[in-house]
Scaffold this motif. Structure first.
Motif, PDB file in Angstrom:
ATOM      1  N   ARG A 220     -34.971-139.761  31.863  1.00 12.40           N
ATOM      2  CA  ARG A 220     -34.533-139.231  30.729  1.00 12.40           C
ATOM      3  C   ARG A 220     -35.323-138.357  30.121  1.00 12.40           C
ATOM      4  NH1 ARG A 220     -31.446-143.077  27.467  1.00 12.40           N
ATOM      5  NH2 ARG A 220     -30.515-144.707  28.822  1.00 12.40           N
ATOM      6  N   LEU A 221     -36.418-138.115  30.727  1.00 12.02           N
ATOM      7  CA  LEU A 221     -37.562-137.307  30.075  1.00 12.02           C
ATOM      8  C   LEU A 221     -37.553-135.711  30.358  1.00 12.02           C
ATOM      9  CD1 LEU A 221     -40.135-137.028  28.324  1.00 12.02           C
ATOM     10  CD2 LEU A 221     -41.485-137.830  30.115  1.00 12.02           C
ATOM     11  N   MET A 222     -37.506-134.863  29.545  1.00 10.39           N
ATOM     12  CA  MET A 222     -37.714-133.418  29.921  1.00 10.39           C
ATOM     13  C   MET A 222     -38.763-132.739  29.034  1.00 10.39           C
ATOM     14  SD  MET A 222     -33.908-132.030  30.900  1.00 10.39           S
ATOM     15  CE  MET A 222     -32.980-133.043  29.544  1.00 10.39           C
ATOM     16  N   VAL A 223     -39.307-131.642  29.622  1.00 11.23           N
ATOM     17  CA  VAL A 223     -40.350-131.114  28.926  1.00 11.23           C
ATOM     18  C   VAL A 223     -40.066-129.474  28.542  1.00 11.23           C
ATOM     19  CG1 VAL A 223     -42.360-132.468  30.110  1.00 11.23           C
ATOM     20  CG2 VAL A 223     -41.770-130.308  31.105  1.00 11.23           C
ATOM     21  N   GLU A 224     -40.864-129.154  27.473  1.00  8.11           N
ATOM     22  CA  GLU A 224     -40.558-127.846  26.895  1.00  8.11           C
ATOM     23  C   GLU A 224     -41.547-127.443  26.211  1.00  8.11           C
ATOM     24  OE1 GLU A 224     -37.575-127.931  23.855  1.00  8.11           O
ATOM     25  OE2 GLU A 224     -37.685-130.153  23.909  1.00  8.11           O
ATOM     26  N   THR A 225     -41.611-125.972  25.883  1.00  7.96           N
ATOM     27  CA  THR A 225     -42.471-125.330  25.069  1.00  7.96           C
ATOM     28  C   THR A 225     -42.010-125.198  23.403  1.00  7.96           C
ATOM     29  OG1 THR A 225     -42.107-123.212  25.865  1.00  7.96           O
ATOM     30  CG2 THR A 225     -44.131-124.374  26.950  1.00  7.96           C
ATOM     31  N   ASP A 226     -40.772-124.605  23.416  1.00 10.02           N
ATOM     32  CA  ASP A 226     -40.027-124.367  22.354  1.00 10.02           C
ATOM     33  C   ASP A 226     -40.954-123.147  21.791  1.00 10.02           C
ATOM     34  OD1 ASP A 226     -38.047-124.414  20.273  1.00 10.02           O
ATOM     35  OD2 ASP A 226     -39.323-125.544  18.983  1.00 10.02           O
ATOM     36  N   CYS A 227     -41.443-122.357  22.912  1.00 11.99           N
ATOM     37  CA  CYS A 227     -41.895-121.008  22.520  1.00 11.99           C
ATOM     38  C   CYS A 227     -41.109-120.149  21.787  1.00 11.99           C
ATOM     39  CB  CYS A 227     -42.704-120.444  23.585  1.00 11.99           C
ATOM     40  SG  CYS A 227     -41.578-119.846  24.816  1.00 11.99           S
ATOM     41  N   PRO A 228     -41.782-119.152  20.991  1.00 14.76           N
ATOM     42  CA  PRO A 228     -43.109-119.003  20.743  1.00 14.76           C
ATOM     43  C   PRO A 228     -43.939-120.008  19.460  1.00 14.76           C
ATOM     44  CG  PRO A 228     -41.812-117.596  19.214  1.00 14.76           C
ATOM     45  CD  PRO A 228     -40.787-118.418  19.970  1.00 14.76           C
ATOM     46  N   TYR A 229     -43.177-121.254  19.336  1.00 14.15           N
ATOM     47  CA  TYR A 229     -43.460-122.086  18.086  1.00 14.15           C
ATOM     48  C   TYR A 229     -44.354-123.239  18.822  1.00 14.15           C
ATOM     49  CZ  TYR A 229     -39.596-119.726  16.158  1.00 14.15           C
ATOM     50  OH  TYR A 229     -38.458-118.596  15.959  1.00 14.15           O
ATOM     51  N   LEU A 230     -44.839-124.196  18.164  1.00 16.11           N
ATOM     52  CA  LEU A 230     -45.582-125.373  18.664  1.00 16.11           C
ATOM     53  C   LEU A 230     -46.707-125.120  19.580  1.00 16.11           C
ATOM     54  CD1 LEU A 230     -42.528-127.691  18.911  1.00 16.11           C
ATOM     55  CD2 LEU A 230     -44.255-127.225  16.843  1.00 16.11           C
ATOM     56  N   LEU A 231     -47.554-124.104  19.374  1.00 18.39           N
ATOM     57  CA  LEU A 231     -48.741-123.851  20.440  1.00 18.39           C
ATOM     58  C   LEU A 231     -49.546-125.140  20.329  1.00 18.39           C
ATOM     59  CD1 LEU A 231     -50.371-121.962  21.952  1.00 18.39           C
ATOM     60  CD2 LEU A 231     -51.684-121.437  19.758  1.00 18.39           C
ATOM     61  N   PRO A 232     -49.800-125.962  21.493  1.00 13.80           N
ATOM     62  CA  PRO A 232     -50.589-126.792  21.477  1.00 13.80           C
ATOM     63  C   PRO A 232     -51.976-126.849  20.779  1.00 13.80           C
ATOM     64  CG  PRO A 232     -49.616-126.698  23.564  1.00 13.80           C
ATOM     65  CD  PRO A 232     -49.408-125.465  22.987  1.00 13.80           C
ATOM     66  N   ARG A 233     -52.153-127.731  19.731  1.00 16.26           N
ATOM     67  CA  ARG A 233     -53.692-127.545  19.084  1.00 16.26           C
ATOM     68  C   ARG A 233     -54.923-127.898  19.940  1.00 16.26           C
ATOM     69  NH1 ARG A 233     -54.034-127.435  13.566  1.00 16.26           N
ATOM     70  NH2 ARG A 233     -55.725-129.231  13.541  1.00 16.26           N
ATOM     71  N   ASP A 234     -54.605-128.652  20.890  1.00 17.12           N
ATOM     72  CA  ASP A 234     -55.853-129.162  21.656  1.00 17.12           C
ATOM     73  C   ASP A 234     -56.365-128.496  23.064  1.00 17.12           C
ATOM     74  OD1 ASP A 234     -53.663-129.841  22.960  1.00 17.12           O
ATOM     75  OD2 ASP A 234     -54.173-132.051  23.306  1.00 17.12           O
ATOM     76  N   LEU A 235     -55.562-127.078  22.919  1.00 16.85           N
ATOM     77  CA  LEU A 235     -55.918-126.422  24.117  1.00 16.85           C
ATOM     78  C   LEU A 235     -57.559-126.285  24.273  1.00 16.85           C
ATOM     79  CD1 LEU A 235     -53.441-123.558  23.690  1.00 16.85           C
ATOM     80  CD2 LEU A 235     -53.455-125.106  25.369  1.00 16.85           C
ATOM     81  N   PRO A 236     -58.109-126.031  25.432  1.00 17.91           N
ATOM     82  CA  PRO A 236     -59.535-125.679  25.600  1.00 17.91           C
ATOM     83  C   PRO A 236     -60.178-124.367  25.277  1.00 17.91           C
ATOM     84  CG  PRO A 236     -58.298-125.802  27.812  1.00 17.91           C
ATOM     85  CD  PRO A 236     -57.297-126.213  26.646  1.00 17.91           C
ATOM     86  N   ALA A 237     -59.342-123.773  24.804  1.00 16.01           N
ATOM     87  CA  ALA A 237     -59.594-122.341  24.421  1.00 16.01           C
ATOM     88  C   ALA A 237     -58.844-121.750  23.328  1.00 16.01           C
ATOM     89  CB  ALA A 237     -59.828-121.328  25.553  1.00 16.01           C
ATOM     90  N   ARG A 238     -59.358-120.646  22.571  1.00 17.44           N
ATOM     91  CA  ARG A 238     -58.578-120.175  21.577  1.00 17.44           C
ATOM     92  C   ARG A 238     -57.819-119.193  22.196  1.00 17.44           C
ATOM     93  NH1 ARG A 238     -59.713-121.006  16.273  1.00 17.44           N
ATOM     94  NH2 ARG A 238     -58.807-118.985  15.586  1.00 17.44           N
TER      95      ARG A 238
END
Length: 297
Positions: A220-238
């Protein structure tokens, strides 16, 4: 082409050039957003390099749904949704209903939506939202296509309306799920699918999801970015500009796999298989063949 090549090479730092262990489906990409207007081809190239093979381009009103269809016609691996977001529900009328009904007949359109309820901002009144949503539930039942749903601070009313229509509509996914445990279990009880975004990467707002992801059945699980919104805050680089894009979906999958204590490759395969079944998409590899056929004179 030189500018596109430069953008492709320079926009993502080396530390952010992830590649998924299996082809991914991004079920929510707002590629008609103005921020993608100047470098969309580079964005799509970065997505392919990251093994994000298929993208569902979200149509939130008539104009953006028509643009999403045009993108799906132009680029292999892209598909469209067509609906009216609850923020724009006040615009719903018979003319708009007819336009949506016509769009839902297009082969590029794989879902009805983005539609639903948003009682957080109430850009349209709750009554207007419910009227537009009820009408789009009817269109989904008529077309037989799945629903791409938006809900914020409206879980009880959303479940109540969906329960009335549940026997008449096909599959439905609550995209960008951010709510609590009770709301999640209520949706699962209605046999709905759940879309997760980089919200889970946000230690300020998304930490509660880390405890809930294991309760979502893998089918029942799917994945998405919802880009350009919701940039992950824990990315390993800016990242310059703070614009999210499909090439970052593998990072979200990695985070979900971690909090589910699931193998990353297994999660990637499972969510893509689920998305292809849900949206009735071609099997992996067929999209490119179809795309080449579309582009032939």
């Amino acid at each position: 082409m030189a500018d596109i090549d430069a953008t492709f090479d320079e926009f993502l730092p080396e530390a952010l050039r992830f590649r998924a262990p299996a082809p991914l489906v991004d079920i929510g990409a707002n590629l008609t957003h103005d921020s993608f207007g100047r470098d969309l081809e580079a964005v799509l190239r970065r997505a392919r390099a990251a093994n994000v093979a298929t993208l569902i381009v979200t149509g939130t009103d008539r104009a953006h749904a028509e643009q999403a269809v045009e993108l799906a016609q132009r680029y292999p691996g892209l598909h469209a949704t067509a609906g009216v977001h609850p923020h724009d529900a006040s615009r719903w009328d018979t003319s708009l209903a007819a336009a949506m009904r016509e769009l839902h007949q297009r082969p590029e359109v794989v879902a009805v939506g983005e539609c639903g309820l948003d009682f957080n901002r109430n850009f349209s009144t709750p009554a207007e939202q419910e009227r537009a949503f009820e009408a789009q539930l009817g269109l989904a039942a008529e077309s037989g296509k799945p629903l791409f749903l938006h809900e914020r601070d409206a879980g009880p009313r959303m479940r109540e309306m969906l329960r009335t229509w549940r026997d008449d509509i096909a599959d439905a996914v609550v995209h960008c799920f951010t709510a609590d445990r009770d709301t999640l279990y209520g949706y699962l009880d209605l046999d709905l699918h759940i879309g997760l975004t980089g919200w889970i990467c946000d230690e300020r707002r998304g930490h509660h999801l880390r405890e809930l992801v294991g309760a979502i059945p893998l089918e029942r699980l799917m994945v998405e970015t919802d880009c350009p919104y919701l940039l992950p805050r824990d990315l390993p680089a800016r990242l310059k500009g703070r614009r999210n894009e499909p090439a970052l979906l593998p990072w979200i999958v990695r985070e979900i796999a971690h909090w589910r204590d699931t193998d990353e490759a297994e999660l990637a395969c499972a969510t893509s298989d689920t998305a292809r079944r849900f949206f009735r998409l071609p099997q992996a590899g067929e999209d490119q063949e179809n795309g080449r056929a579309q582009q032939e004179p």
